[in-house]
Design a protein around this motif. Structure first.
Motif, PDB file in Angstrom:
ATOM      1  N   ALA A 235      45.928  38.379  37.411  1.00 51.54           N
ATOM      2  CA  ALA A 235      46.259  39.522  36.507  1.00 51.54           C
ATOM      3  C   ALA A 235      46.595  39.732  38.271  1.00 51.54           C
ATOM      4  O   ALA A 235      47.639  40.990  38.802  1.00 51.54           O
ATOM      5  N   LYS A 236      45.068  39.794  38.857  1.00 52.52           N
ATOM      6  CA  LYS A 236      45.263  40.540  40.409  1.00 52.52           C
ATOM      7  C   LYS A 236      45.776  39.473  41.288  1.00 52.52           C
ATOM      8  O   LYS A 236      45.956  40.039  42.345  1.00 52.52           O
ATOM      9  N   ALA A 237      46.856  38.855  41.059  1.00 50.69           N
ATOM     10  CA  ALA A 237      46.862  37.267  41.939  1.00 50.69           C
ATOM     11  C   ALA A 237      45.589  37.123  43.247  1.00 50.69           C
ATOM     12  O   ALA A 237      45.431  37.425  43.755  1.00 50.69           O
TER      13      ALA A 237
ATOM     14  N   PRO B  57      35.891  42.714  39.036  1.00 55.84           N
ATOM     15  CA  PRO B  57      36.410  42.957  40.058  1.00 55.84           C
ATOM     16  C   PRO B  57      36.667  44.658  39.869  1.00 55.84           C
ATOM     17  O   PRO B  57      36.976  44.992  38.832  1.00 55.84           O
ATOM     18  N   SER B  58      37.186  44.897  40.886  1.00 55.12           N
ATOM     19  CA  SER B  58      37.814  46.392  40.806  1.00 55.12           C
ATOM     20  C   SER B  58      39.743  46.403  40.028  1.00 55.12           C
ATOM     21  O   SER B  58      39.910  45.196  40.982  1.00 55.12           O
ATOM     22  N   ALA B  59      39.646  47.128  39.711  1.00 59.09           N
ATOM     23  CA  ALA B  59      40.988  47.186  38.660  1.00 59.09           C
ATOM     24  C   ALA B  59      42.255  47.278  39.536  1.00 59.09           C
ATOM     25  O   ALA B  59      42.722  48.372  39.664  1.00 59.09           O
ATOM     26  N   ASN B  60      41.994  46.540  41.247  1.00 59.36           N
ATOM     27  CA  ASN B  60      43.828  46.304  41.418  1.00 59.36           C
ATOM     28  C   ASN B  60      44.463  45.400  41.863  1.00 59.36           C
ATOM     29  O   ASN B  60      42.856  44.760  42.006  1.00 59.36           O
ATOM     30  N   ARG B  61      45.395  45.723  42.395  1.00 60.41           N
ATOM     31  CA  ARG B  61      45.756  44.037  42.685  1.00 60.41           C
ATOM     32  C   ARG B  61      45.290  43.447  43.854  1.00 60.41           C
ATOM     33  O   ARG B  61      45.375  44.413  44.653  1.00 60.41           O
TER      34      ARG B  61
ATOM     35  N   MET C  71      43.504  49.240  47.662  1.00 58.51           N
ATOM     36  CA  MET C  71      43.097  50.345  47.036  1.00 58.51           C
ATOM     37  C   MET C  71      42.063  49.958  45.599  1.00 58.51           C
ATOM     38  O   MET C  71      43.227  49.683  44.854  1.00 58.51           O
ATOM     39  N   SER C  72      40.958  50.140  45.827  1.00 60.55           N
ATOM     40  CA  SER C  72      40.647  50.552  44.702  1.00 60.55           C
ATOM     41  C   SER C  72      41.081  51.426  43.716  1.00 60.55           C
ATOM     42  O   SER C  72      40.458  52.865  44.628  1.00 60.55           O
ATOM     43  N   PRO C  73      40.940  51.440  42.211  1.00 61.67           N
ATOM     44  CA  PRO C  73      41.260  52.383  41.420  1.00 61.67           C
ATOM     45  C   PRO C  73      40.032  53.288  41.772  1.00 61.67           C
ATOM     46  O   PRO C  73      38.745  52.865  40.576  1.00 61.67           O
TER      47      PRO C  73
ATOM     48  N   GLY D  15      42.234  38.040  48.961  1.00 57.16           N
ATOM     49  CA  GLY D  15      41.436  39.677  48.762  1.00 57.16           C
ATOM     50  C   GLY D  15      40.942  39.606  47.155  1.00 57.16           C
ATOM     51  O   GLY D  15      40.608  39.091  46.843  1.00 57.16           O
ATOM     52  N   ASN D  16      40.612  41.089  47.154  1.00 57.22           N
ATOM     53  CA  ASN D  16      39.646  41.412  46.035  1.00 57.22           C
ATOM     54  C   ASN D  16      40.580  42.342  45.387  1.00 57.22           C
ATOM     55  O   ASN D  16      40.311  43.042  44.096  1.00 57.22           O
TER      56      ASN D  16
HETATM   57 MG    MG Z   1      37.622  44.961  44.976  1.00 55.47          MG
END
Ligand code: MG
Ligand code: TXA
Length: 337
Positions: free
Chosen positions: A62-64, A150-154, A158-160, A336-337
């Motif tokens: 989902a995050k790639a 993990p943070s819910a961003n691709r 930027m983190s949401p 990337g995160n």
């Molecule tokens: Mg992150």
């Protein structure tokens, strides 16, 4: 709610309130291997059952996110963490001082650990965190197992810090967004590796270095990159906004948007002030949403006022430096995160 994405219309993930029914629904989905975005005190996390290779694989997809970049396992208390990781005296001291809260500890994997290899990216150590956000705690407790989040961003974005930010990054890849309002800290957790002496700071974050060093009674080791222990996701170019960032700006140039601190740019239409009263906690809480908001105004460049490097300022300056770094799309795609 629909959102435009190229020529097709994609459905945003289902978003529900983080009340008792919402928490129960989130736990049901997570127990069945689903993905749920949920609020923590730092940023929204994209959670899955950390014991399930299949569920965790869905996070990476989902995050790639590259599969070699491990995830933080979230648990409800130190006792649960002790079942997953081996804690040194320093690690215990830090956990007792800062949990629940925005601190992540990387420790050796415990023999009976249930967090799956995919969640750890195959490593024999594990990142553990006990969040203080009541919704995060309630969901982990209802699932009854550690949650990888993990943070819910691709990856690379930027983190949401709001449910709406999460919805902008995802469509059908995730099963649910639990809307618990804005995340109060606004920056990701501080990550400390307790794998050697002294413990190393891998990522500055929601707890300031000086507070951690005060508990340890000695200085932290060098940040990631200076030695053998690295945080795989700490790429230089990250959090990439569309606009360029000009850091340490004393004045606003023509046509620039401004991310101010302490009112040095003066009142202008294209300026948002992270904290007029120079409060670093307030600035941290506003950072990602103000950057997103200014980026949406389509100026080519965002001038950023100087922000002192003390306390939470270290983490704020770290995120700004990553957002300003030259775009190396290759390295974003890789780590990337
Ligand atoms: Mg992150
Ligand atoms: O505040 C936070 O930490 C948020 C919320 C959702 O808890 N989570 C978060 O996760 O920021 P993520 O995946 O976006 O960033 C976690 C960082 C990554 O840079 C990853 O490489 C690092 O933690 N990490 C995870 N496990 C690790 C390990 N075993 N050793 C070293 N670094 C690790």
């Amino acid at each position: 709610m629909k959102r435009e994405c190229g020529p097709t219309l994609l459905t945003s993930p289902r978003t529900i309130a983080a009340d008792a029914a919402g928490i129960a629904e989130a736990a049901r989905i997570l127990r069945h291997g689903g993905l749920v975005a949920l609020p923590t005190e730092t940023v929204y996390g994209l959670a899955a059952d950390a014991a399930s290779d299949a569920a965790v694989a869905r996070i990476y997809a989902a995050k790639a996110r590259p599969k070699f970049n491990p995830l933080i396992a979230h648990v409800t208390c130190l006792e649960a963490a002790l079942g997953q990781g081996l804690f040194s005296a320093d690690a215990l001291r830090l956990a007792e001082a800062f949990w629940p809260g925005p601190l992540t500890l990387v420790v050796p994997l415990a023999p009976g650990a249930t967090v799956c290899a995919a969640s750890r990216a195959g490593q024999q150590n594990i990142a553990l965190r006990v969040p203080i956000h009541p919704v995060a705690l309630a969901v982990i407790s209802a699932v009854g197992r550690p949650l990888a989040a993990p943070s819910a961003n691709r990856s690379g974005r930027m983190s949401p810090v709001t449910a709406a930010h999460v919805a902008r990054d995802f469509a059908g890849e995730i099963d649910l967004i639990l809307d618990g309002g804005r995340c109060p800290v606004g920056l990701e957790s501080t990550i400390i590796a307790c794998l050697e002496e002294p413990p190393r700071l891998l990522r500055p974050g929601g707890i300031a270095r000086k507070d951690i060093e005060a508990v340890l009674g000695h200085a932290l080791g060098e940040p990631a990159g200076a030695g053998p222990v690295r945080s795989p996701g700490m790429s230089r170019s990250h959090y990439a906004p569309r606009a360029k960032l000009r850091l340490g700006a004393a004045t606003l140039d023509n046509g620039e948007a401004g991310l101010d601190f302490g009112g040095i740019f003066g009142a202008a239409q294209n300026v948002l002030d992270l904290s007029p009263g120079q409060d670093l906690a307030e600035a941290a809480a506003n950072l990602f949403s103000f950057l997103r908001e200014l980026d949406a105004r389509e100026a080519a460049c965002i001038a950023v006022a100087p922000i002192p490097c003390e306390g939470l300022g270290e983490a704020i300056n770290d995120r700004l430096a990553r957002a300003a770094a030259p775009r190396d799309t290759h390295s974003i795609a890789k780590v990337g995160n």
